[in-house]
Design an enzyme around this catalytic site. Structure first.
Site, PDB file in Angstrom:
ATOM      1  N   ARG A 166       0.820  -1.226   0.000  1.00  0.00           N
ATOM      2  CA  ARG A 166       0.000   0.000   0.000  1.00  0.00           C
ATOM      3  C   ARG A 166       0.855   1.278   0.000  1.00  0.00           C
ATOM      4  O   ARG A 166       0.451   2.319   0.540  1.00  0.00           O
ATOM      5  CB  ARG A 166      -0.961   0.030   1.198  1.00  0.00           C
ATOM      6  CG  ARG A 166      -1.950  -1.111   1.234  1.00  0.00           C
ATOM      7  CD  ARG A 166      -2.940  -1.046   0.091  1.00  0.00           C
ATOM      8  NE  ARG A 166      -3.857  -2.168   0.151  1.00  0.00           N
ATOM      9  CZ  ARG A 166      -3.674  -3.338  -0.480  1.00  0.00           C
ATOM     10  NH1 ARG A 166      -2.602  -3.537  -1.247  1.00  0.00           N
ATOM     11  NH2 ARG A 166      -4.568  -4.287  -0.375  1.00  0.00           N
ATOM     12  N   SER A 241     -11.536  -1.092   2.678  1.00  0.00           N
ATOM     13  CA  SER A 241     -10.825  -1.416   3.923  1.00  0.00           C
ATOM     14  C   SER A 241     -10.462  -0.130   4.632  1.00  0.00           C
ATOM     15  O   SER A 241      -9.790   0.717   4.050  1.00  0.00           O
ATOM     16  CB  SER A 241      -9.539  -2.180   3.624  1.00  0.00           C
ATOM     17  OG  SER A 241      -9.855  -3.374   2.960  1.00  0.00           O
ATOM     18  N   GLU A 334      -6.190   3.085   6.359  1.00  0.00           N
ATOM     19  CA  GLU A 334      -5.740   2.973   4.962  1.00  0.00           C
ATOM     20  C   GLU A 334      -6.112   4.192   4.106  1.00  0.00           C
ATOM     21  O   GLU A 334      -5.253   4.718   3.400  1.00  0.00           O
ATOM     22  CB  GLU A 334      -6.294   1.691   4.319  1.00  0.00           C
ATOM     23  CG  GLU A 334      -5.733   1.506   2.917  1.00  0.00           C
ATOM     24  CD  GLU A 334      -6.313   0.326   2.171  1.00  0.00           C
ATOM     25  OE1 GLU A 334      -6.144  -0.810   2.618  1.00  0.00           O
ATOM     26  OE2 GLU A 334      -6.928   0.557   1.118  1.00  0.00           O
TER      27      GLU A 334
HETATM   28  C1  LIG Z   1     -15.716  -0.975  -1.669  1.00  0.00           C
HETATM   29  C2  LIG Z   1     -14.239  -0.710  -1.836  1.00  0.00           C
HETATM   30  C3  LIG Z   1     -13.365  -1.777  -2.016  1.00  0.00           C
HETATM   31  C4  LIG Z   1     -11.975  -1.560  -2.160  1.00  0.00           C
HETATM   32  N1  LIG Z   1     -11.151  -2.641  -2.341  1.00  0.00           N
HETATM   33  C5  LIG Z   1      -9.809  -2.449  -2.473  1.00  0.00           C
HETATM   34  C6  LIG Z   1      -8.927  -3.559  -2.662  1.00  0.00           C
HETATM   35  O1  LIG Z   1      -9.340  -4.708  -2.742  1.00  0.00           O
HETATM   36  N2  LIG Z   1      -7.595  -3.311  -2.754  1.00  0.00           N
HETATM   37  C7  LIG Z   1      -7.085  -2.037  -2.716  1.00  0.00           C
HETATM   38  O2  LIG Z   1      -5.853  -1.889  -2.829  1.00  0.00           O
HETATM   39  N3  LIG Z   1      -7.901  -0.969  -2.550  1.00  0.00           N
HETATM   40  C8  LIG Z   1      -9.235  -1.137  -2.425  1.00  0.00           C
HETATM   41  N4  LIG Z   1     -10.073  -0.062  -2.227  1.00  0.00           N
HETATM   42  C9  LIG Z   1      -9.503   1.294  -2.169  1.00  0.00           C
HETATM   43  C10 LIG Z   1      -9.563   2.066  -3.491  1.00  0.00           C
HETATM   44  O3  LIG Z   1     -10.447   1.459  -4.383  1.00  0.00           O
HETATM   45  C11 LIG Z   1      -8.191   2.160  -4.152  1.00  0.00           C
HETATM   46  O4  LIG Z   1      -7.274   2.800  -3.287  1.00  0.00           O
HETATM   47  C12 LIG Z   1      -8.241   2.931  -5.475  1.00  0.00           C
HETATM   48  O5  LIG Z   1      -6.981   2.903  -6.104  1.00  0.00           O
HETATM   49  C13 LIG Z   1      -8.697   4.362  -5.277  1.00  0.00           C
HETATM   50  O6  LIG Z   1      -8.811   4.972  -6.540  1.00  0.00           O
HETATM   51  P1  LIG Z   1      -9.446   6.409  -6.651  1.00  0.00           P
HETATM   52  O7  LIG Z   1      -9.295   6.857  -8.055  1.00  0.00           O
HETATM   53  O8  LIG Z   1     -10.819   6.408  -6.116  1.00  0.00           O
HETATM   54  O9  LIG Z   1      -8.464   7.219  -5.689  1.00  0.00           O
HETATM   55  P2  LIG Z   1      -8.786   8.499  -4.782  1.00  0.00           P
HETATM   56  O10 LIG Z   1      -9.518   8.109  -3.564  1.00  0.00           O
HETATM   57  O11 LIG Z   1      -9.360   9.574  -5.615  1.00  0.00           O
HETATM   58  O12 LIG Z   1      -7.282   8.878  -4.362  1.00  0.00           O
HETATM   59  C14 LIG Z   1      -6.558   8.053  -3.479  1.00  0.00           C
HETATM   60  C15 LIG Z   1      -5.164   8.642  -3.260  1.00  0.00           C
HETATM   61  O13 LIG Z   1      -4.448   8.644  -4.485  1.00  0.00           O
HETATM   62  C16 LIG Z   1      -4.154   9.970  -4.899  1.00  0.00           C
HETATM   63  N5  LIG Z   1      -4.399  10.010  -6.345  1.00  0.00           N
HETATM   64  C17 LIG Z   1      -5.548   9.676  -6.984  1.00  0.00           C
HETATM   65  N6  LIG Z   1      -5.376   9.786  -8.314  1.00  0.00           N
HETATM   66  C18 LIG Z   1      -4.104  10.203  -8.507  1.00  0.00           C
HETATM   67  C19 LIG Z   1      -3.323  10.489  -9.650  1.00  0.00           C
HETATM   68  N7  LIG Z   1      -3.832  10.397 -10.895  1.00  0.00           N
HETATM   69  N8  LIG Z   1      -2.043  10.922  -9.478  1.00  0.00           N
HETATM   70  C20 LIG Z   1      -1.511  11.022  -8.244  1.00  0.00           C
HETATM   71  N9  LIG Z   1      -2.193  10.775  -7.118  1.00  0.00           N
HETATM   72  C21 LIG Z   1      -3.479  10.353  -7.251  1.00  0.00           C
HETATM   73  C22 LIG Z   1      -5.038  10.875  -4.099  1.00  0.00           C
HETATM   74  O14 LIG Z   1      -4.452  12.155  -3.916  1.00  0.00           O
HETATM   75  C23 LIG Z   1      -5.152  10.105  -2.800  1.00  0.00           C
HETATM   76  O15 LIG Z   1      -4.012  10.315  -2.022  1.00  0.00           O
HETATM   77  C24 LIG Z   1     -11.458  -0.242  -2.105  1.00  0.00           C
HETATM   78  C25 LIG Z   1     -12.355   0.840  -1.931  1.00  0.00           C
HETATM   79  C26 LIG Z   1     -13.734   0.622  -1.801  1.00  0.00           C
HETATM   80  C27 LIG Z   1     -14.659   1.791  -1.628  1.00  0.00           C
END
Ligand SMILES: Cc1cc2nc3c(=O)[nH]c(=O)nc-3n(C[C@H](O)[C@H](O)[C@H](O)COP(=O)(O)OP(=O)(O)OC[C@H]3O[C@@H](n4cnc5c(N)ncnc54)[C@H](O)[C@@H]3O)c2cc1C
Length: 338
Positions: A166, A241, A334
């Protein structure tokens, strides 16, 4: 200065509307970014206003504070996906699960167990997303980023991103939050995942007597398992998570084994599922300040009626406090707080 900005700029947008946990006050500006040119333009906009920048994709791993964010949120909508042979190249705003499905439907392996993880392609390397034994670091070739401190573009190879559980340079140390991932290159393969699989996937394979381990078959199985266990962000508010799993070794592992803590060998030490700790501390199904410890997966905190960031922090303290009291282990959150 009378500059005519081409991109869509919104003012006073609640962070609750941009994130799957659905809490958080207003962001001063939100800019939707559809190309690298717009990313540069948005950077100039923030510079001119003298405001800090926060990058967001799907908001699936982000928690807003009650006071909101007094800067500019870059909402990543940079699309475009190309698959050439085993190489997958996409704009950072591509939806992660759509990328996984496109790869699996071409028989490409490497991300099939990462099916249905909410969010964007650009966020996948940030926390090195992982599930069912796969992690994005194993297939990531390189990324292109906009350096938010200089306004210049550059590339980072997989090695330069320094991935671990992570973690990458994108979310840790001095470089945390400094780079906006605009484009991602993945190198997949034509191999097959082999049994034994991660616990719940293995159980599914045995119960349904599955012998097809093609990427599409794994994609479908993982989607079904996740669908039964994990909340769909469109219907239920959560950030997935809420706590990270814990890694221990040596005497600490011995101490915990004596307490009956379940652990798996991984690398030089052991991995402990924090959901198991929460469940065994008797917290599954309990509600803390409007946040429910999911009945189906105790690592997930569901926002049932939580109204504020401060409620969430109280819930977090009470849950991690109970686990620490019982097992002497500190849980680490997380999702990222904006
Ligand atoms: C129901 C559910 C299940 C999930 N299951 C998992 C799982 O199995 N495994 C897992 O690892 N995660 C899981 N997650 C967490 C999440 O899906 C991941 O972390 C995912 O990568 C988040 O993507 P996002 O675009 O929504 O990121 P955001 O929430 O928009 O951003 C997350 C972080 O990344 C940064 N960020 C986002 N986009 C960029 C970019 N383009 N450049 C630089 N920084 C950026 C943001 O500033 C922030 O710090 C889950 C979440 C939910 C709600």
């Amino acid at each position: 200065m009378g500059y005519n900005w081409g991109m869509e700029i919104r003012e006073g947008v609640p962070i609750a509307e941009l994130t799957t946990m659905r809490i958080g006050g207003e962001a001063r500006y939100v800019v939707e970014i559809r190309s690298e040119e717009e990313a540069k333009e948005a950077w100039e906009f923030a510079k001119e206003k003298g405001l800090p920048i926060w990058v967001m994709g799907g908001g699936a791993n982000t928690i807003g504070r009650d006071e909101g964010y007094s800067g500019v949120i870059f909402l990543n909508k940079i699309r475009g996906l190309e698959i050439r042979g085993e190489e997958v190249v996409g704009g950072g705003g591509e939806i992660w699960d759509e990328v996984v499905l496109a790869a699996c439907s071409r028989g490409l392996s490497g991300i099939e167990a990462l099916a249905k993880i909410p969010g964007t392609l650009g966020a996948a390397p940030v926390q090195n997303i992982g599930a069912y034994g796969q992690e994005v670091k194993n297939v990531l070739e390189k990324v292109r980023v906009l350096d938010l401190s200089t306004g210049g573009f550059r590339e980072f190879s997989m090695e330069e991103l320094q991935f671990s559980y992570r973690k990458s340079i994108l979310n840790s140390g001095e470089t945390r939050g400094r780079y906006f991932v605009t484009r991602v290159w993945l190198k997949l393969n034509h191999e097959r995942m082999k049994p034994p699989f991660y616990t719940s996937l293995q159980r599914y394979v045995e119960e349904h007597q599955v012998s097809d381990f093609s990427p599409m078959s794994i994609y479908n199985m993982v989607s079904e398992i996740r669908g039964e266990k994990l909340p769909d962000p469109k219907e239920i508010a959560s950030a997935g998570s809420f706590f990270k799993n814990i890694y221990v070794s040596g005497e600490e592992a011995l101490r915990l084994k004596k307490l009956g803590v379940l652990m798996w060998e991984e690398g030089d030490g052991y991995k402990i599922n924090s959901g198991w700790l929460i469940e065994n501390a008797g917290l599954k199904g309990k509600v803390f300040h409007g946040f429910l410890v999911s009945e189906k997966a105790a690592l997930i905190l569901i926002n049932e009626s939580g109204e504020s960031f401060s409620d969430l922090m109280k819930a977090k303290e009470e849950i991690s406090g109970a686990v620490e009291k019982k097992y002497g282990l500190k849980l680490e959150m997380e999702p990222v707080i904006i």
